[in-house]
Design an enzyme around this catalytic site. Sequence first.
Site, PDB file in Angstrom:
ATOM      1  N   HIS A 451      -1.563  -1.837   1.424  1.00 39.50           N
ATOM      2  CA  HIS A 451      -0.716  -1.432   2.181  1.00 39.50           C
ATOM      3  C   HIS A 451       0.886  -2.110   1.967  1.00 39.50           C
ATOM      4  O   HIS A 451       0.824  -3.237   2.010  1.00 39.50           O
ATOM      5  CB  HIS A 451      -0.917  -1.648   3.684  1.00 39.50           C
ATOM      6  CG  HIS A 451       0.031  -1.306   4.828  1.00 39.50           C
ATOM      7  ND1 HIS A 451       0.971  -2.267   5.544  1.00 39.50           N
ATOM      8  CD2 HIS A 451       0.607  -0.085   5.001  1.00 39.50           C
ATOM      9  CE1 HIS A 451       1.502  -1.531   6.182  1.00 39.50           C
ATOM     10  NE2 HIS A 451       1.385  -0.202   5.939  1.00 39.50           N
ATOM     11  N   SER A 452       1.789  -1.437   1.977  1.00 37.80           N
ATOM     12  CA  SER A 452       2.994  -1.976   1.847  1.00 37.80           C
ATOM     13  C   SER A 452       3.184  -2.846   0.658  1.00 37.80           C
ATOM     14  O   SER A 452       2.944  -2.241  -0.520  1.00 37.80           O
ATOM     15  CB  SER A 452       3.602  -2.590   3.047  1.00 37.80           C
ATOM     16  OG  SER A 452       4.949  -2.872   2.922  1.00 37.80           O
ATOM     17  N   LEU A 453       3.697  -3.984   0.523  1.00 33.65           N
ATOM     18  CA  LEU A 453       3.684  -5.029  -0.288  1.00 33.65           C
ATOM     19  C   LEU A 453       2.412  -5.412  -0.892  1.00 33.65           C
ATOM     20  O   LEU A 453       2.322  -5.435  -2.162  1.00 33.65           O
ATOM     21  CB  LEU A 453       4.645  -6.304   0.069  1.00 33.65           C
ATOM     22  CG  LEU A 453       4.790  -7.512  -0.908  1.00 33.65           C
ATOM     23  CD1 LEU A 453       5.467  -6.846  -2.236  1.00 33.65           C
ATOM     24  CD2 LEU A 453       5.508  -8.533  -0.167  1.00 33.65           C
ATOM     25  N   SER A 455       0.213  -3.317  -1.710  1.00 29.64           N
ATOM     26  CA  SER A 455      -0.257  -2.450  -2.850  1.00 29.64           C
ATOM     27  C   SER A 455       0.725  -2.736  -3.963  1.00 29.64           C
ATOM     28  O   SER A 455       0.026  -2.647  -5.139  1.00 29.64           O
ATOM     29  CB  SER A 455       0.363  -0.851  -2.242  1.00 29.64           C
ATOM     30  OG  SER A 455       1.663  -0.973  -2.413  1.00 29.64           O
TER      31      SER A 455
END
Length: 899
Positions: A451-453, A455
């Site tokens: 998720h977000s960073l 990934s």
Amino acid sequence: MTNFDESRVRKSGDVTTSYSSGAASSNPVEGSSPDLLKNTPSNIATLEDAIEQFKSRQNYLAHTKSPSDGEDVRWYLCKVPLAEKQLSASLPRIEIIGKDDYFRFSVRDSLALEASFLQREEDLLAHWWKEYAECSKGPSGTQTTNYVTSTSDSNELYVVEEERVGVPVKGGLYEVDLIKRHCFPVYWSGENRRVLRGHWFAHKDGNDWLPLREDVAEQLELAYRCQVWRRRTFQPSGQFAARIDLQGTTEGLHAIFTGDDDSWEAWLAFDRSSFSLNMGGGNRVKLRRGFSPSAKPSQDELHQQKEEAMDDYCSQVPVGHLVFMVHGIGQRLENANVVDDVADFGRITASLADRHLTAYQRSTQRVLFVPCQWRRGLELSSETIIEKITLDGVRGLRATLSATVHDVLYYMSPIYCQNIIDSVSNQLNRLYAKFLKRNPGYDGKISIFGHSLGSVLSYDILCYQDSSATLPVEAAFVDDFCIPKQESSRPATHVSVKGSSMSNPYTKVNEEKTPDVSCVEDCGITRGQQEDFLCNDGIQESDDSAKLFSKKQHTNFERVNEVNKNVAETIYAEDRDSDANPGISRDFHGNEVRDAGHPSEDLIDKGKLVSMLMEEVKSLRAKVAELEKNHHSASCSSNFDDGSFLEVYHGKSQMVKSMTSSSSFGRLSSVLDDSKKQYTPYIKYTRLNFKVDTFFAVGSPLGVFLALRNVRIGVGRGQAYWEDEKISEEMPSCRQMFNIFHPFDPVAYRVEPLICKEYLNKRPVLIPYHRGGRRLHIGFQEFTEDIAARSESIMSQLNSLRVKVASTFQRQNKDKAKETVEDEKRERSYGSFMIERLTGCEYGRIDFVLQEGTFHHPYLSAIGSHTNYWRDNDTALFVLTCLYHGIPEEPPTDDHKRS
């Protein structure tokens, strides 16, 4: 009047136990892992039969026909975690637990805990009574300490906490240490929670039966085994009953037993005066032995039963797919906790699985979601100084930005990028090792949800694993398009930068290409610089250090510094036989380099530096002559292999040479043209101990990261396809990849245009609504857009139809079919092969977009859209569908098995 204490319970002749090897050990680590407790379906299925085989189990069966007599033992979990070093005996402080203070374990989890308890009943009770003695009131009436006071004991407790193994509960995410009565998480750092064994229950606060504390329950159990109701006497109140004084936290606590030989009833009374035997009023509660469900369950009880059913399902079905959930920014916020987010996501998927999966699919495998807390415990040196220089104005907003956006800046910083990558990689390997320890022989799939960073971090790690999976695709692409395999332009090699904040993390590349490149030129030294530097015989090693700083030598030293600025991007790889775990390294733009060892930290003075450079240049001149003679200038594209390296330290350059046993001279990397300049820190990647099946990038800024790095997703043959010689390519080591985002998420970006440029005008695929189909406004919007698209399509089809009709009369059917296949093969682009590599289908898709709400405002929804993926039903259903893809809805028939 009878008092019950620890010695009488332990000396009871009715208590007999059965031990397994090592189960009676006082060490909680050694005594908590009998073979019966392994988290395998076969062992869990035989728990009921195993419990009946214990001799001590007979003592807890119903021996009377009284409605108050039962044999079901249930275990409970306290909602409030224990404080650090707090003893379990200190909770609860009252004899009857509160209705909302404890969770009830499921039936199968309670069976597993009871089986372990019966194996070590005597030792466990002795340890529990010892804790109660430490927490009991002394002669002066003062409460003694409820915490561990020994420094050595507390240190030992937290040293072995990582290694302890207990009884698996709640699907294997938690385990129970029966010695200390602690329930602790397995895969993340968390507090210990009090575990309580419920054998005697009180009817209090409505229709629910609430368990009593173990010390009170054991005293009542001994009174029951002695059948105290048979020794009834007339009490001062006039009632014919047996009174039993109990030791507890409440003064005057006692129990009243009445009834005949085979039928009895009991009450628990709370009197401040020991002589008050009044049975009326609100100071007494009804007692029963054994658990009994509520006749009229409340909403809380129904929710509790639903949780128990989910835990029972997890205890019966083995894990078939393990998913590591890698969080993004914001974990330093006070209310942010990835463990709670993953728990919410797991509950949503479990609820959706009941409605959207068949019974056969659910019985085949279950999915285990494990959070990866890479930010927890990661301390970066600049956090303290940043906090000190933060302005006081809008302090709360600044603190929020520091806890969120700064994580992105830390990762983009080459100083802290290595620390973050190591934290994620090591945490994933540690979680996998813990899982294998509890699930030996696991052969299921493993996926990553970033998720977000998180990934971006997961993607970068996956790109530098075993790249053998990309070879078949690369070979197929070359064969189909008949493109000869040319030497890919190797990126500039890199300076080995130390991880301290004092080091200069950036080095600049400024290299030239010439028709006949020598190794010295590969270092960034031009022909003119080479002649000026090599032909200067005035610089010689001398004992008189003053000569080194003459005007002529000082001019040459400045020239050396200029050369070092060009050479600064060159690194010599040092082969160390003692390095047991070599990793794959890359620069900040995605270019691979080998591990460069650890350079010396002693600075060399200027005179000695010049002398060493001159000696190095002499050896280079000999190698230059040999390479030019053999015409192998084009092959100088790899790093040194003899252990030499160039170190940039405090703005000064030094060349250090260390010869290995092989003493073979390596070759420098090829030279790039002056127009390609880049800043490249040195990063080392740790290999994961498992292969990733599916990679979910959720709310991911991966697209903008790749664009800023000038990177495309491919196998390194796409310069002609992208019409850009300066791009780099990389491919994640996973079977398939999905990019999931909300249309209003300001952080998310598309990925498909960076894989295949033909997908630039294709809209992302809509993720289905979890209640079926598309939302109303989405369907209407697509309807209007399809009308316009179809009108254009009809016109284009009419034009193509005329061309096809004309070609039909000019060619024969056989030749036409053959040429159609050739045209189709020729029309397939490089990007389509990369899409197939990441999806398993020629026309597969990677970008998937969620459907926005009907009355959601774009700008207002953008605030929470980035953090709502954990609790979004559509996201959970899409992930669940991908994880169960390939599992049939119904079991195969006999005819299918024969075929």
